[in-house]
Design an enzyme around this catalytic site. Sequence first.
Site, PDB file in Angstrom:
ATOM      1  N   ARG A  88      39.708  27.647  33.136  1.00  0.00           N
ATOM      2  CA  ARG A  88      40.071  26.684  33.745  1.00  0.00           C
ATOM      3  C   ARG A  88      41.290  26.957  34.720  1.00  0.00           C
ATOM      4  O   ARG A  88      42.000  28.198  34.229  1.00  0.00           O
ATOM      5  CB  ARG A  88      40.716  25.451  32.748  1.00  0.00           C
ATOM      6  CG  ARG A  88      41.799  25.927  31.987  1.00  0.00           C
ATOM      7  CD  ARG A  88      42.025  25.324  30.749  1.00  0.00           C
ATOM      8  NE  ARG A  88      42.085  26.037  29.478  1.00  0.00           N
ATOM      9  CZ  ARG A  88      43.479  26.908  29.573  1.00  0.00           C
ATOM     10  NH1 ARG A  88      44.591  26.590  30.222  1.00  0.00           N
ATOM     11  NH2 ARG A  88      43.627  27.758  28.409  1.00  0.00           N
ATOM     12  N   SER A 125      45.264  36.171  37.610  1.00  0.00           N
ATOM     13  CA  SER A 125      45.911  35.760  36.512  1.00  0.00           C
ATOM     14  C   SER A 125      45.701  34.188  36.148  1.00  0.00           C
ATOM     15  O   SER A 125      46.533  33.491  36.358  1.00  0.00           O
ATOM     16  CB  SER A 125      47.243  36.150  36.894  1.00  0.00           C
ATOM     17  OG  SER A 125      47.734  37.438  37.294  1.00  0.00           O
ATOM     18  N   ASP A 177      47.586  39.511  35.142  1.00  0.00           N
ATOM     19  CA  ASP A 177      48.872  40.261  35.260  1.00  0.00           C
ATOM     20  C   ASP A 177      49.706  40.518  34.048  1.00  0.00           C
ATOM     21  O   ASP A 177      50.533  41.548  34.313  1.00  0.00           O
ATOM     22  CB  ASP A 177      49.979  38.931  35.998  1.00  0.00           C
ATOM     23  CG  ASP A 177      50.153  37.877  35.410  1.00  0.00           C
ATOM     24  OD1 ASP A 177      49.405  37.644  34.351  1.00  0.00           O
ATOM     25  OD2 ASP A 177      50.675  36.912  36.198  1.00  0.00           O
TER      26      ASP A 177
END
Length: 532
Positions: free
Chosen positions: A173, A158, A211
């Site tokens: 990132r 996630s 998620d």
Amino acid sequence: MVGMGPKKAPSRRGSYADVPHSLMGQINKLEYLFTVSGEKLKEITDHFISELDKGLSVEGGNIPMIPTWVMEYPDGYETGTFLALDMGGTNLRICEVTLPEEKGEFDIIQSKYRMPEELKTGTADELWAYIADCLQQFIEYHHEGEDLGKLPLGFTFSYPVTQHYIDHGILQRWTKGFDIDGVEGVDVVPPFEAALAERGVPIKLAALINDTTGTMIASHYTDDMMKIGCIFGTGCNAAYMENCGSIPKLAHMKLPPDSLMAINCEYGAFDNEHLVLPRTKYDLVVDEESPRPGQQSFEKMIAGLYLGEIFRLVILDLAENPDVRIFEGQDYNKLKKPYSLDASFLSAIEEDPFENLQDTHDLFTSKLDLRPSKPELELIRRLAELIGTRAARLSACGVAAICKKKDLQPCHVGADGSVFNKYPHFKARGAQALREILDWGPPPEPVFPPAAPGGGRLARRGSASSQTNAPPKEPDPVEVLPAEDGSGVGAALIAALTLKRIKMGNVAGIKDPEAMLKLFGIQQEKRTVEVR
Ligand code: GLC
């Protein structure tokens, strides 16, 4: 029978009567700083909508709006056995999910492994080795000596991951305080699979998911009114279904315009340009001192990782400010440690049912060696309410923006995450904000009227459950409800949906469909869409 009725949440009336004038001035200032009006929420939501659109455009914008290659909702009749792996912030969870013939049913066995704190700032090799070791342990424990063939895995990772394919993804990132070297800018799947291969673990990744996407899919599996999946936890984000024809940045793929594509918004990055969010000086410090300054501006004002830190910075400021000096004469050194207070600290303050705020006093003593006076406790409580309320109200802007953009009313929103599940009043405050943004008219009873200016009685503090005698009210046009398990059941369902569509010939966004067919022993049935 006496005492058997629904449990009533304790409420506390509170009073500013003994708060001295100077401290009352500070409370008023904080109220001004942290209160977001309904008008402002609407302005933020409108800007949010244009930013969602921008993220889908070829030029892109602050919000990544990542196509995930999840191209349909489950119909409830998915079947099979799948593994699901969830790399969360604190734990690694491994599940084996069985989807039986019965509509909307599932069985799950699962194990949880604590993610060592050092791993979050360690090396990529250590991360993948740790995950592969846990998977190996899980398989050995549950399937010793069995020939499993290749078990399909849905991996919930996630973070903002660019997905040219459902089974591959490049980490843009790190977010949520992670800072592992050598993963950013890299496809995370090959090193993960290499670590599995090294150990001979018989698992093959079928889908890499977020998620929020898992939450949306798992929730829709049991309730087809669920149109959005949200996480309000350590981070904050949402996913929804877009029509491929409304995704200009995918136009080159020539997908049928009315086919669906789940979008992982990654809207924690909303307003990184700082155009609309009412950031305080404390929010600026949170940002500057984070591993990725300038990123995740929205998330840093509302997600669980940051709530305690915002609170700490305000309290520290009030202790150091020569005009205020709370905790006068006491040693407040412990308050100087960044991230020493988490969202559960704030929750506990907001949950203190006692008029004299004794629990809050004890919390400050045990955690920080501080003994706040009664007026200081009133300020502390108000500050926790303000930070918690701001988080819930701002969170509603993202949900409202998707609902408005896609014209989703009425719908259900599946929500998960520690803040949603555990933070007191988060749901009621968020619902109130949605009501204001989406103009549904006044609620039957205000949940949190503003505190009386200049002292006097504090606003009534109740909760939805304290209104149990009220007549049943009409459901709101958008209801944010507890989600099904997205990173377990959702990940398994997405793995199932992926294999199902390869079988049907829709191989859009599958890196090597032939290999997948072979690996999982799937017979292709018919070719409907074939876009790669
Ligand atoms: C962060 C992550 C995002 C995730 C969210 C909730 O915003 O970047 O991928 O969905 O946290 O966990």
